[in-house]
Design a protein around this motif. Sequence first.
Motif, short mmCIF file in Angstrom:
data_model
loop_
_atom_site.label_atom_id
_atom_site.label_comp_id
_atom_site.label_asym_id
_atom_site.label_seq_id
_atom_site.Cartn_x
_atom_site.Cartn_y
_atom_site.Cartn_z
N LYS A 165 0.83 -1.21 0.00
CA LYS A 165 0.00 0.00 0.00
C LYS A 165 0.86 1.27 0.00
CE LYS A 165 -3.92 -0.33 2.54
NZ LYS A 165 -4.71 -0.74 3.76
N LEU A 166 2.01 1.18 0.70
CA LEU A 166 2.94 2.32 0.69
C LEU A 166 3.44 2.60 -0.72
CD1 LEU A 166 5.64 2.08 3.52
CD2 LEU A 166 4.22 4.05 2.95
N ALA A 167 3.81 1.52 -1.42
CA ALA A 167 4.34 1.68 -2.79
C ALA A 167 3.28 2.34 -3.67
CB ALA A 167 4.75 0.32 -3.35
N ARG A 168 2.06 1.86 -3.51
CA ARG A 168 0.96 2.42 -4.31
C ARG A 168 0.74 3.91 -3.96
NH1 ARG A 168 -1.66 3.05 -8.76
NH2 ARG A 168 -3.83 3.62 -8.49
N ALA A 169 0.73 4.20 -2.66
CA ALA A 169 0.48 5.58 -2.21
C ALA A 169 1.58 6.52 -2.73
CB ALA A 169 0.43 5.63 -0.69
N TYR A 170 2.81 6.01 -2.76
CA TYR A 170 3.94 6.82 -3.25
C TYR A 170 3.70 7.24 -4.70
CZ TYR A 170 8.66 7.56 -5.19
OH TYR A 170 9.75 8.05 -5.85
N HIS A 171 3.36 6.27 -5.55
CA HIS A 171 3.17 6.59 -6.97
C HIS A 171 1.97 7.52 -7.19
CE1 HIS A 171 6.40 4.02 -8.23
NE2 HIS A 171 5.85 2.94 -7.70
N VAL A 172 0.90 7.26 -6.45
CA VAL A 172 -0.28 8.12 -6.60
C VAL A 172 0.08 9.54 -6.17
CG1 VAL A 172 -2.63 8.55 -5.77
CG2 VAL A 172 -1.94 6.22 -6.37
N SER A 173 0.80 9.65 -5.06
CA SER A 173 1.18 10.99 -4.57
C SER A 173 2.04 11.74 -5.57
CB SER A 173 1.97 10.89 -3.27
OG SER A 173 1.17 10.34 -2.28
N SER A 177 0.27 0.30 -10.89
CA SER A 177 -0.47 -0.56 -9.96
C SER A 177 -0.01 -2.02 -10.04
CB SER A 177 -1.96 -0.49 -10.28
OG SER A 177 -2.17 -0.88 -11.63
N VAL A 178 0.96 -2.31 -10.90
CA VAL A 178 1.40 -3.70 -11.09
C VAL A 178 2.53 -4.04 -10.12
CG1 VAL A 178 2.53 -5.29 -12.71
CG2 VAL A 178 0.76 -3.70 -13.53
N PHE A 179 2.41 -5.20 -9.48
CA PHE A 179 3.49 -5.70 -8.63
C PHE A 179 4.14 -6.89 -9.32
CE2 PHE A 179 0.80 -3.41 -5.71
CZ PHE A 179 1.73 -2.67 -5.00
N ILE A 180 5.46 -6.96 -9.18
CA ILE A 180 6.20 -8.12 -9.72
C ILE A 180 6.87 -8.81 -8.54
CG2 ILE A 180 8.00 -8.90 -11.31
CD1 ILE A 180 7.51 -6.40 -13.01
N ALA A 181 6.72 -10.13 -8.50
CA ALA A 181 7.34 -10.92 -7.43
C ALA A 181 8.02 -12.12 -8.08
CB ALA A 181 6.27 -11.35 -6.43
N ARG A 182 8.48 -13.07 -7.27
CA ARG A 182 9.20 -14.22 -7.84
C ARG A 182 8.48 -15.53 -7.52
NH1 ARG A 182 15.39 -13.42 -6.04
NH2 ARG A 182 14.49 -13.65 -3.97
N ASN A 183 8.65 -16.49 -8.40
CA ASN A 183 8.15 -17.83 -8.10
C ASN A 183 8.88 -18.37 -6.88
OD1 ASN A 183 6.36 -17.98 -10.29
ND2 ASN A 183 8.00 -18.64 -11.67
N GLN A 184 8.26 -19.34 -6.22
CA GLN A 184 8.84 -19.95 -5.01
C GLN A 184 9.22 -18.89 -3.97
OE1 GLN A 184 8.18 -22.17 -7.63
NE2 GLN A 184 10.35 -22.43 -8.08
N SER A 185 8.27 -17.99 -3.73
CA SER A 185 8.48 -16.98 -2.69
C SER A 185 7.27 -17.03 -1.75
CB SER A 185 8.57 -15.59 -3.31
OG SER A 185 7.34 -15.25 -3.96
N ALA A 228 4.47 -0.75 -10.15
CA ALA A 228 4.64 -0.05 -8.87
C ALA A 228 5.88 -0.53 -8.14
CB ALA A 228 3.41 -0.28 -7.99
N ALA A 229 6.05 -1.84 -8.01
CA ALA A 229 7.16 -2.33 -7.18
C ALA A 229 7.51 -3.77 -7.50
CB ALA A 229 6.78 -2.22 -5.69
N HIS A 261 -4.24 4.00 6.04
CA HIS A 261 -3.84 2.66 6.48
C HIS A 261 -3.69 2.64 8.00
CE1 HIS A 261 -1.96 -1.29 6.17
NE2 HIS A 261 -0.93 -0.88 6.88
N GLY A 262 -3.82 1.48 8.59
CA GLY A 262 -3.58 1.36 10.04
C GLY A 262 -4.28 0.14 10.60
N HIS A 263 -3.75 -0.40 11.67
CA HIS A 263 -4.39 -1.50 12.38
C HIS A 263 -4.51 -1.10 13.85
CE1 HIS A 263 -3.79 -4.39 9.04
NE2 HIS A 263 -2.61 -3.83 8.90
#
Length: 443
Positions: free
Chosen positions: A108-116, A123-131, A201-202, A300-302
Motif C-alpha cells: 500500500k505504501l508503494a501504491r500511495a507513493y506513486h499516486v502521490s 499498480s502492477v506488482f512483480i514478485a518471484r516464483n517460489q516466494s 509499482a514495485a 492505512h492502520g491496524h
Amino acid sequence: MTSIFHRSPTSSLPTAIGGQGVWLESSDGRRYLDASGGAAVSALGHGHPKVIEAICEQASKMAYAHTAFFTNEPSEKLAEFLAVRAPMDAPKVLFCSGGSEATETSLKLARAYHVSRGEPSRSVFIARNQSYHGATLGALSVSGNPGRRAPYLDILGPCRFIQPCYAYRHQFADETPEAYGKRAADSLEAEILTAGPENVAAFIAEPVVGATLGAVAAAPGYFTRISEICKKYGVLFIADEVMCGMGRTGTLFAVEQESVQPDIITMAKGLGGGYQPIGAVVTSGEIYDAIVSGPGYFEHGHTYIGHATACAAALAVQQTIEDEGLLAHVRSLHPVLVDLLRQALEPTGMIGDIRGRGFLIGVELVRDPVTKSPFAPEMKVSKTVKKAAMAEGLMVYPNSGCVDGRNGDHILIAPPYISQTSDLEQIADRLSRALASVLTETE
Ligand code: PLP
C-alpha cells in the motif's frame, strides 16, 4: 478434544508448557531442541531475563493507547533504533503485528507513493516464483507459492512473477555465478518492459528466500542489477526481510550483504524474537516525503500498531542482540553449523544442497544427489523428516515444492542466535538420526 480450529485439524500436537534457552518443553515431559526457531522466529531463545523484565515493566504501566490518540516511548525508541541502522536514507518506520501485515503495508505504501507523485497508472506488482510474503489476501497475491495460493486463486489480486535466483537448479553448467546472477536479474527488466514500465509499482523479493525455497541467497551481483533495473524504470524495490532480517543471516538487515539500498524493508519474526507479535516496515525518506507532501495521504492502520508492550519487547531483543555481540557470533558459527550438517547428513545419500547465510540454513533433500532428482511429492519426505526429528527431540521446519512449486523437499534450520557449538552438534546429530529413520521407512 479441542475447540481450536488447528492448522492441521487431523494431526495431534504436544502441548508446549515452557522453554529455556534453545529448548522447548511439552506437557508430557519431553524436551525439544528448537533448531528452527519455530519458523525462524526465535532469536534469543526462551526466558531471556532482559526481555522478560522489559515486557513486565511496560505491561505494568499501561495496557494500550491507540496510535490515533497517542504515541508511546517504546515505539519511538524502537523506531529510532531501526531508523539509525537501516541501509537507506532518512528512513521512517511503520509498525504492525506480524509479517503479512508488514507486506500489506509495504504494497500500500508503494501504491500511495506513486499516486502521490502523480503516477496513478503504477499498480502492477512483480514478485518471484517460489516466494512467500504472507497469508492475507494482498500478501498471498504477491506470493509465488502455488500450494498456498491454490485454494484462493479466484480471489487473489493480480501479480506478475519471474523466476527466483536459485543457482543450485537454474545456473547453467557452463555459466559463472556472476553471469547467472545477471541473467536472473535481467528477467525483471524483461517483465517490466512487457507490463509497461509506466504501470509497474514495485518489485518484491526476499533477499534470502526463506521457507519456500529453503534459505537461498542470490548469486553475486543479482541484487545490484535488480536495484539498477528498478531505479531505471522508477519501480520501487521492496526487500521482504520478515524471515531473513533482524540478524538471522549474520547482519541486522540481510540486504546489507548485497550492498544495495531498497526503498522499503519489511521485518517481523526476529524483531520480537517470539516474545511478542510485532512487525515493522522501514521506508526511505523519499517515499515518506512524497506521501506526506503529496495530494494524497496514506490511508492505512491496524488497531494494534505500535503496541507499547510489543515495542518494549522488540527493543529489548534488539538491544540484547547488539550488547551480546550475537551478529558476530552467528557469523562465526555459520561455517561450523554447515560443516557439522555436511559431515552428519551427507552420508545418508539424500542431501542435494546445504546452503544459506548465518543461522538461516536450507537442506535440500533429493532422491539422487548426482542427478538432483527430487523425491515424489506423494512421499511427503520433508513432512516425514519433521515428524522423525520431533521423535528425536528436535524441531526443524519442513517445506516442499522448491523445484517447481510442486516437486522438491527441503528443511530449514534456523536456531536461536544464542546457540553454542554444542547445540549445533546436537542438531546435526539428531537430524542425521531422523534422516536415517526416514530412509529406512522409504526403502
Ligand atoms: N514474508 C516472509 C518472507 C515470511 O517468511 C513470512 C512468514 O513465514 C511472511 C512474510 C508472513 O509472516 P506472518 O506469518 O508473520 O504473517
